[in-house]
Design a protein around this motif. Structure first.
Motif, PDB file in Angstrom:
ATOM      1  N   LEU A 396       0.839  -1.197   0.000  1.00  0.00           N
ATOM      2  CA  LEU A 396       0.000   0.000   0.000  1.00  0.00           C
ATOM      3  C   LEU A 396       0.866   1.237   0.000  1.00  0.00           C
ATOM      4  N   GLY A 397       0.286   2.354  -0.449  1.00  0.00           N
ATOM      5  CA  GLY A 397       0.990   3.617  -0.328  1.00  0.00           C
ATOM      6  C   GLY A 397       0.998   4.429  -1.603  1.00  0.00           C
ATOM      7  N   THR A 418       2.163   9.562 -10.161  1.00  0.00           N
ATOM      8  CA  THR A 418       2.069   9.019  -8.807  1.00  0.00           C
ATOM      9  C   THR A 418       1.074   7.865  -8.810  1.00  0.00           C
ATOM     10  N   ILE A 419       1.551   6.729  -8.366  1.00  0.00           N
ATOM     11  CA  ILE A 419       0.704   5.535  -8.281  1.00  0.00           C
ATOM     12  C   ILE A 419       0.200   5.422  -6.848  1.00  0.00           C
ATOM     13  N   GLU A 420      -1.099   5.526  -6.670  1.00  0.00           N
ATOM     14  CA  GLU A 420      -1.721   5.409  -5.353  1.00  0.00           C
ATOM     15  C   GLU A 420      -2.354   4.030  -5.230  1.00  0.00           C
ATOM     16  N   VAL A 421      -1.811   3.223  -4.312  1.00  0.00           N
ATOM     17  CA  VAL A 421      -2.328   1.872  -4.094  1.00  0.00           C
ATOM     18  C   VAL A 421      -3.132   1.873  -2.790  1.00  0.00           C
ATOM     19  N   GLY A 422      -4.417   1.584  -2.922  1.00  0.00           N
ATOM     20  CA  GLY A 422      -5.306   1.673  -1.764  1.00  0.00           C
ATOM     21  C   GLY A 422      -5.780   0.338  -1.249  1.00  0.00           C
ATOM     22  N   ASP A 423      -6.713   0.428  -0.289  1.00  0.00           N
ATOM     23  CA  ASP A 423      -7.305  -0.732   0.394  1.00  0.00           C
ATOM     24  C   ASP A 423      -7.824  -1.739  -0.629  1.00  0.00           C
ATOM     25  N   PRO A 424      -7.445  -3.021  -0.484  1.00  0.00           N
ATOM     26  CA  PRO A 424      -7.912  -4.028  -1.434  1.00  0.00           C
ATOM     27  C   PRO A 424      -9.369  -4.432  -1.215  1.00  0.00           C
ATOM     28  N   GLY A 425      -9.977  -4.009  -0.100  1.00  0.00           N
ATOM     29  CA  GLY A 425     -11.390  -4.307   0.126  1.00  0.00           C
ATOM     30  C   GLY A 425     -11.676  -5.766   0.401  1.00  0.00           C
ATOM     31  N   ILE A 426     -10.769  -6.440   1.133  1.00  0.00           N
ATOM     32  CA  ILE A 426     -10.983  -7.844   1.464  1.00  0.00           C
ATOM     33  C   ILE A 426     -11.850  -7.926   2.718  1.00  0.00           C
TER      34      ILE A 426
END
Length: 505
Positions: A396-397, A418-426
């Motif tokens: 994440l980040g 900028t690559i924003e990697v968020g909550d995977p929603g598991i």
């Protein structure tokens, strides 16, 4: 016995064809009945010569493979050097060389035998018609060094037992001359070489091809020239002519007349050797020279990646396209600006999800090559040279990366994404399914993600479950459908915003 052996032994009368000879119809009778052997000396300075004899199935020749004209090429210097060692024909360079009509040149090669039916001229049969021997035929009438010897044989025919043909022992003179000008030179180029003389004579063996170019105009003064009107023998031909040298002498006359003015418009703003645009005119004139008094419409057309800015010089303030009357030479300019660029952008998507994102840059020329020059991608993602970002983010980040996009013309643009990697929603239920064996199972991408941010054991276990739940106490029991909407293949066009009022982007 062949012609050369007979001549050395004094058993044959040899008739030498003098240089600059054109025998329109030469008849060779069979040598077995006293027919003449002809000698033709090369006129290229090689010192070589040819012997021509008519061999028919008569007398001692009754067992020949085939009847016809035999052409022997003799190199006396080579013979004198190797006579004592009996190696006149002991090498690839043969002192007494039968020029075989079929062009296979098999004699002298290991296991090639003593000749075949394809050796005499003319060669006829099995779809083959060979009635010539000249500088560009196969075989060719060239010296061992590859230069045209001047011998040309055409219309070789077998009539009864006689050989009929036309024989030339000369080079053709092609004379280039300009009419209507002031008599100055420098107008012609022959085979890529500029000719200084006003009148130039090209000496060439028949059938050799040459490229002749005459200037589009003869300079009178700066910006003024006398234009090329056409060739006297072919008014429709362009300034460049590809000619096959004829057997007769030829005059090529370039005609000039009238006056033209130059519309000089250099282009400014190119980068990396890429032209920023081009000019189109009506009437069309690729070199921007026009007859005196012509009304000309000229338009600046930008190359993809550039925009036209303005005219300069004598056309400053004109619209695009612009219309001018060429009453005198004009000097202007066309200014362009580079618009090919990468903006600062942000791309967001959830972790632990397979993505396939294609980056495209606006105002570029495909194909575009992408290179990452700074920053790090999230674990699990790959950016290839085609601008495709794919894989599954395992962390994440926020990940700023610096990219260069180079289009096919060589235009280069740098930018930051900028690559924003968020909550995977598991959901909790899915996290627990791995242990209880019920409910929707985790995907491999989710397993890899949870292990990567957990205990790195190589698989998903209770330690990974505990770490993720403690870090995210508000996990939903079921999946977040809003997050699912961010996944799947998509194309992202990286473009600068339009210029607004006041010039700001």
């Amino acid at each position: 016995m062949a012609a050369w052996s007979k001549s050395v032994l004094g058993w044959a009368d040899i008739t030498t064809v003098p240089p600059d000879t054109d025998l329109a119809e030469l008849i060779l009778e069979p040598v077995e009945t006293g027919g003449t052997i002809y000698r033709v000396d090369a006129i290229d300075g090689s010192g070589e010569y040819f012997l021509l004899e008519n061999r028919q199935r008569l007398g001692f020749d009754q067992h020949l493979y085939a009847e016809g004209l035999l052409v022997w090429q003799i190199d006396p210097d080579w013979i004198s050097q190797r006579w004592g060692s009996n190696r006149v024909n002991g090498d690839a360079h043969m002192g007494v060389w039968l020029r075989q009509a079929d062009g296979f040149d098999e004699l002298g090669q290991p296991g090639s035998g003593r000749g075949d039916s394809g050796d005499p001229f003319p060669q006829v049969g099995e779809g083959i018609e060979k009635h010539v021997f000249h500088a560009t035929s196969r075989p060719a009438a060239t010296s061992f060094a590859g230069t045209p010897t001047g011998l040309t044989l055409v219309d070789i025919e077998l009539v009864g037992d006689d050989i009929h043909m036309r024989l030339l022992n000369r080079f053709t003179r092609v004379t280039l001359r300009a009419e209507g000008g002031d008599g100055s030179g420098g107008l012609f180029t022959v085979d890529g070489v500029s000719v200084a003389e006003a009148t130039h004579t090209l000496t060439s063996a028949p059938f050799v091809e040459h490229t002749v170019l005459t200037a589009r105009g003869q300079p009178i003064e700066d910006g003024v020239r006398r234009p090329f009107l056409g060739w006297a023998d072919d008014a429709a031909a362009s300034t460049q002519r590809d000619i096959m040298t004829p057997m007769e002498d030829l005059d090529l006359i370039a005609e000039y007349g009238g006056r033209q003015f130059e519309l000089a418009i250099p282009l400014a703003g190119g980068v990396n050797g890429v032209e920023p645009g081009a000019l189109t005119t009506s009437p069309a004139a690729p070199d921007l020279w026009f007859d005196e008094g012509t009304l000309v419409t000229v338009q600046a057309v930008a190359t993809t990646g550039f925009d036209f800015v303005e005219w300069t010089g004598e056309m400053a303030g004109f619209a695009n396209p612009a219309t001018v009357t060429l009453a005198t030479p004009m000097s202007a300019g066309a200014t362009f600006e580079l618009t090919y660029a990468l903006p600062t952008a942000t791309v967001d998507f959830p972790a632990a999800t397979e993505i396939d994102i294609q980056f495209e840059v606006a105002n570029g020329n495909d194909p575009v090559t992408w290179v990452r020059i700074g920053g790090e991608l999230p674990d699990g993602l790959i950016l290839n040279s085609l601008g495709q970002l794919y894989g599954s983010a395992l962390e994440l980040g926020s990940f700023p990366v610096q990219l260069v996009a180079i289009d096919v013309l060589g235009l280069r643009a740098e930018g930051s994404i900028t690559i924003e990697v968020g909550d995977p929603g598991i959901s909790l239920s899915r996290l627990a399914s791995q242990f209880f064996g019920v409910g929707e199972a985790l995907s491999q991408s989710q397993i890899d993600f949870l292990d990567n941010i957990g205990n790195h054991s190589g698989d998903y276990d209770l330690g990974d479950f505990r770490a993720w739940v403690l870090a995210n106490p508000s996990l939903p029991f079921t999946a977040d459908l809003g997050i699912r909407a961010l996944i799947g293949p998509r194309t992202i066009l990286l473009d600068l915003p339009e210029v607004g009022p006041g010039g700001g982007r």
